[in-house]
Design an enzyme around this catalytic site. Structure first.
Site, PDB file in Angstrom:
ATOM      1  N   HIS A  96       0.784  -1.229   0.000  1.00 50.11           N
ATOM      2  CA  HIS A  96       0.000   0.000   0.000  1.00 50.11           C
ATOM      3  C   HIS A  96       0.818   1.283   0.000  1.00 50.11           C
ATOM      4  O   HIS A  96       0.254   2.364  -0.129  1.00 50.11           O
ATOM      5  CB  HIS A  96      -0.980   0.007   1.189  1.00 50.11           C
ATOM      6  CG  HIS A  96      -2.328   0.569   0.837  1.00 50.11           C
ATOM      7  ND1 HIS A  96      -3.445   0.355   1.599  1.00 50.11           N
ATOM      8  CD2 HIS A  96      -2.712   1.359  -0.196  1.00 50.11           C
ATOM      9  CE1 HIS A  96      -4.477   0.993   1.058  1.00 50.11           C
ATOM     10  NE2 HIS A  96      -4.059   1.602  -0.036  1.00 50.11           N
ATOM     11  N   ASP A 119      -9.913  -0.244   4.148  1.00 53.17           N
ATOM     12  CA  ASP A 119      -8.720  -0.858   4.745  1.00 53.17           C
ATOM     13  C   ASP A 119      -9.020  -1.211   6.207  1.00 53.17           C
ATOM     14  O   ASP A 119      -9.790  -0.504   6.871  1.00 53.17           O
ATOM     15  CB  ASP A 119      -7.571   0.164   4.682  1.00 53.17           C
ATOM     16  CG  ASP A 119      -6.180  -0.392   4.797  1.00 53.17           C
ATOM     17  OD1 ASP A 119      -5.266   0.183   4.176  1.00 53.17           O
ATOM     18  OD2 ASP A 119      -5.984  -1.422   5.511  1.00 53.17           O
ATOM     19  N   HIS A 121      -6.692  -0.891   8.217  1.00 53.71           N
ATOM     20  CA  HIS A 121      -5.704   0.022   8.805  1.00 53.71           C
ATOM     21  C   HIS A 121      -5.856   1.433   8.237  1.00 53.71           C
ATOM     22  O   HIS A 121      -6.298   1.606   7.104  1.00 53.71           O
ATOM     23  CB  HIS A 121      -4.293  -0.487   8.510  1.00 53.71           C
ATOM     24  CG  HIS A 121      -4.077  -1.932   8.830  1.00 53.71           C
ATOM     25  ND1 HIS A 121      -4.230  -2.943   7.890  1.00 53.71           N
ATOM     26  CD2 HIS A 121      -3.770  -2.553   9.992  1.00 53.71           C
ATOM     27  CE1 HIS A 121      -3.979  -4.120   8.455  1.00 53.71           C
ATOM     28  NE2 HIS A 121      -3.708  -3.914   9.729  1.00 53.71           N
ATOM     29  N   ASP A 123      -3.183   3.542   7.815  1.00 48.62           N
ATOM     30  CA  ASP A 123      -1.990   3.842   6.995  1.00 48.62           C
ATOM     31  C   ASP A 123      -1.626   5.320   7.087  1.00 48.62           C
ATOM     32  O   ASP A 123      -1.227   5.918   6.090  1.00 48.62           O
ATOM     33  CB  ASP A 123      -2.214   3.419   5.539  1.00 48.62           C
ATOM     34  CG  ASP A 123      -2.435   1.917   5.400  1.00 48.62           C
ATOM     35  OD1 ASP A 123      -2.694   1.477   4.249  1.00 48.62           O
ATOM     36  OD2 ASP A 123      -2.371   1.201   6.410  1.00 48.62           O
ATOM     37  N   HIS A 136       4.265   1.247   4.011  1.00 46.52           N
ATOM     38  CA  HIS A 136       2.875   0.918   3.628  1.00 46.52           C
ATOM     39  C   HIS A 136       1.890   1.318   4.729  1.00 46.52           C
ATOM     40  O   HIS A 136       0.691   1.361   4.488  1.00 46.52           O
ATOM     41  CB  HIS A 136       2.728  -0.556   3.242  1.00 46.52           C
ATOM     42  CG  HIS A 136       2.763  -1.539   4.389  1.00 46.52           C
ATOM     43  ND1 HIS A 136       2.209  -2.801   4.273  1.00 46.52           N
ATOM     44  CD2 HIS A 136       3.287  -1.462   5.620  1.00 46.52           C
ATOM     45  CE1 HIS A 136       2.390  -3.453   5.407  1.00 46.52           C
ATOM     46  NE2 HIS A 136       3.032  -2.666   6.251  1.00 46.52           N
ATOM     47  N   ASP A 227      -7.491  -1.778   0.042  1.00 42.18           N
ATOM     48  CA  ASP A 227      -6.563  -2.753   0.614  1.00 42.18           C
ATOM     49  C   ASP A 227      -7.360  -4.034   0.822  1.00 42.18           C
ATOM     50  O   ASP A 227      -8.366  -4.025   1.535  1.00 42.18           O
ATOM     51  CB  ASP A 227      -6.035  -2.208   1.947  1.00 42.18           C
ATOM     52  CG  ASP A 227      -4.954  -3.075   2.566  1.00 42.18           C
ATOM     53  OD1 ASP A 227      -4.071  -2.519   3.232  1.00 42.18           O
ATOM     54  OD2 ASP A 227      -4.983  -4.319   2.377  1.00 42.18           O
ATOM     55  N   ASP A 229      -7.004  -6.376   2.640  1.00 42.43           N
ATOM     56  CA  ASP A 229      -7.144  -6.775   4.043  1.00 42.43           C
ATOM     57  C   ASP A 229      -8.326  -6.088   4.741  1.00 42.43           C
ATOM     58  O   ASP A 229      -8.579  -6.340   5.924  1.00 42.43           O
ATOM     59  CB  ASP A 229      -5.846  -6.612   4.855  1.00 42.43           C
ATOM     60  CG  ASP A 229      -5.474  -5.169   5.166  1.00 42.43           C
ATOM     61  OD1 ASP A 229      -4.254  -4.926   5.351  1.00 42.43           O
ATOM     62  OD2 ASP A 229      -6.351  -4.286   5.259  1.00 42.43           O
ATOM     63  N   GLU A 272      -2.007  -5.175  -1.579  1.00 42.40           N
ATOM     64  CA  GLU A 272      -1.694  -6.090  -0.493  1.00 42.40           C
ATOM     65  C   GLU A 272      -2.151  -7.531  -0.727  1.00 42.40           C
ATOM     66  O   GLU A 272      -2.215  -8.313   0.221  1.00 42.40           O
ATOM     67  CB  GLU A 272      -2.188  -5.550   0.863  1.00 42.40           C
ATOM     68  CG  GLU A 272      -1.602  -4.203   1.259  1.00 42.40           C
ATOM     69  CD  GLU A 272      -0.147  -4.249   1.762  1.00 42.40           C
ATOM     70  OE1 GLU A 272       0.395  -5.367   1.920  1.00 42.40           O
ATOM     71  OE2 GLU A 272       0.441  -3.179   1.985  1.00 42.40           O
TER      72      GLU A 272
END
Ligand SMILES: N[C@@]1(C(=O)O)CN(C[C@@H]2CCCCN2)C[C@@H]1CCC[B-](O)(O)O
Ligand SMILES: [Mn+2]
Ligand SMILES: [Mn+2]
Ligand SMILES: [Mn+2]
Length: 305
Positions: A96, A119, A121, A123, A136, A227, A229, A272
């Site tokens: 990312h 995401d 996260h 980031d 990332h 992302d 994830d 990712e």
């Protein structure tokens, strides 16, 4: 309706091997065919050729800053060119950290863009707040004007300057946010919808509020940085930083359907996907076909024919 596919086989924004194989794995899952079936003229630009720089010492505890910076400078030009040529652009990662170049290149063509970050996260660490040093997990911090006074000069990034306002960003899917990131989100008043918010409000309301927040005042191009994830690890296991309690398949598809329906999607990152991290071939296939599904949905594939 033309779409450009840009492969970005890059991994130095984090420490696990394999995410550089993401673009090939997503193509092998049938991306070009699926988009051709949606009546797009598909222009596959192939994969960018990233150079690994020999001398690239850590900056603080940040690994490969010059390699990551140079990769993003290259990607920025490629995305700018694709958007400038009138394509809707799909950037296949890679980790990312690539969003730095993707969003920056997009903003060269569309300075009034808004950013939807899907995401687990945020980031949004700076080098000073990052627990890992991995770039990332810092991508958004490089984009925001509002964080300029908190960002040191990182070697390799002198080619760009922050351009995005905090009000032009919305997060969906957060469930693993570092303390330093939480402080930044609150201090900047960034609009985010965590998995808890999705549980409370439902994905339909989350998308309504997200698109109103970003588009009510003025319609403008959307950059969707997705992302993989963000999805529950049971759906997308082949990724570097999985976190339990993620988006269902239907929630993820609803997000991309709603974004398609604005007619404003201009660039989408899908990052990712790490095919070396699937425990079985089936786990890898689940992850790569999910990536193809969300891209197709963002580009207009519907569930109702
Ligand atoms: N915030 C992070 C960072 O390293 O900065 C720390 N986190 C991992 C850490 C593991 C232990 C429990 C708390 N979380 C990964 C994240 C970056 C993810 C990058 B993405 O592109 O996958 O979103
Ligand atoms: Mn190191
Ligand atoms: Mn991410
Ligand atoms: Mn993530």
């Amino acid at each position: 309706q033309s779409v450009a596919i840009l492969g970005a086989p890059f991994s130095k924004g984090q420490k696990r091997r394999g995410v550089e194989h993401g673009p090939k794995a997503i193509r092998d899952a049938g991306l070009v065919e699926r988009l051709s079936n949606l009546d797009y003229a598909v222009h596959d630009f192939g994969d960018l050729a990233f150079k690994h720089l020999e001398k690239d010492e850590h900056f603080m505890h940040v690994p490969f800053p010059r390699t990551v910076g140079r990769a993003n400078q290259l990607l920025s030009g490629a995305v700018s060119g694709a958007v400038g040529a009138g394509h809707t652009c799909i950037m296949l990662g890679g980790d990312h950290s690539l969003a730095i170049g993707s969003v920056e290149g997009h903003a060269q063509q569309c300075p009034d863009l808004c950013l939807i970050w899907v995401d687990a996260h945020a980031d949004i660490n700076t080098p000073l707040t990052s627990p890992s040093g991995n770039l990332h997990g810092q991508s958004v911090a490089f984009l925001l004007k509002d964080l300029q006074n908190k960002m040191p000069e990182v070697p390799g990034f002198s080619w760009m300057k922050p351009f995005l306002s905090a009000r032009d960003l919305v997060y969906i899917g957060l469930r693993d946010v570092d303390p330093g990131e939480h402080i930044i989100l609150k201090t900047l008043g960034i609009q985010y919808f965590s998995m808890r918010d999705i549980d409370r409000m439902g994905i339909q309301r989350v998308m309504e509020v997200t698109l109103d927040h970003l588009l009510a005042r003025k319609q403008r191009p959307i950059h969707l940085s997705f992302d993989i994830d963000a999805f529950d690890p049971s759906l997308a296991p082949a990724t570097g930083t999985p976190v339990n309690g993620g988006l269902t398949y239907r929630e993820g598809i609803y997000v991309t359907e709603e974004i398609h329906n604005t007619g404003l999607l201009s660039v989408m990152d899908v990052v990712e996907v790490n095919p070396t991290l699937g425990a079985t071939p089936e786990a890898v296939e689940a992850t790569t076909s999910l990536a193809v599904d969300v891209i197709s949905s963002a580009l207009g594939q519907t569930r109702e024919g």
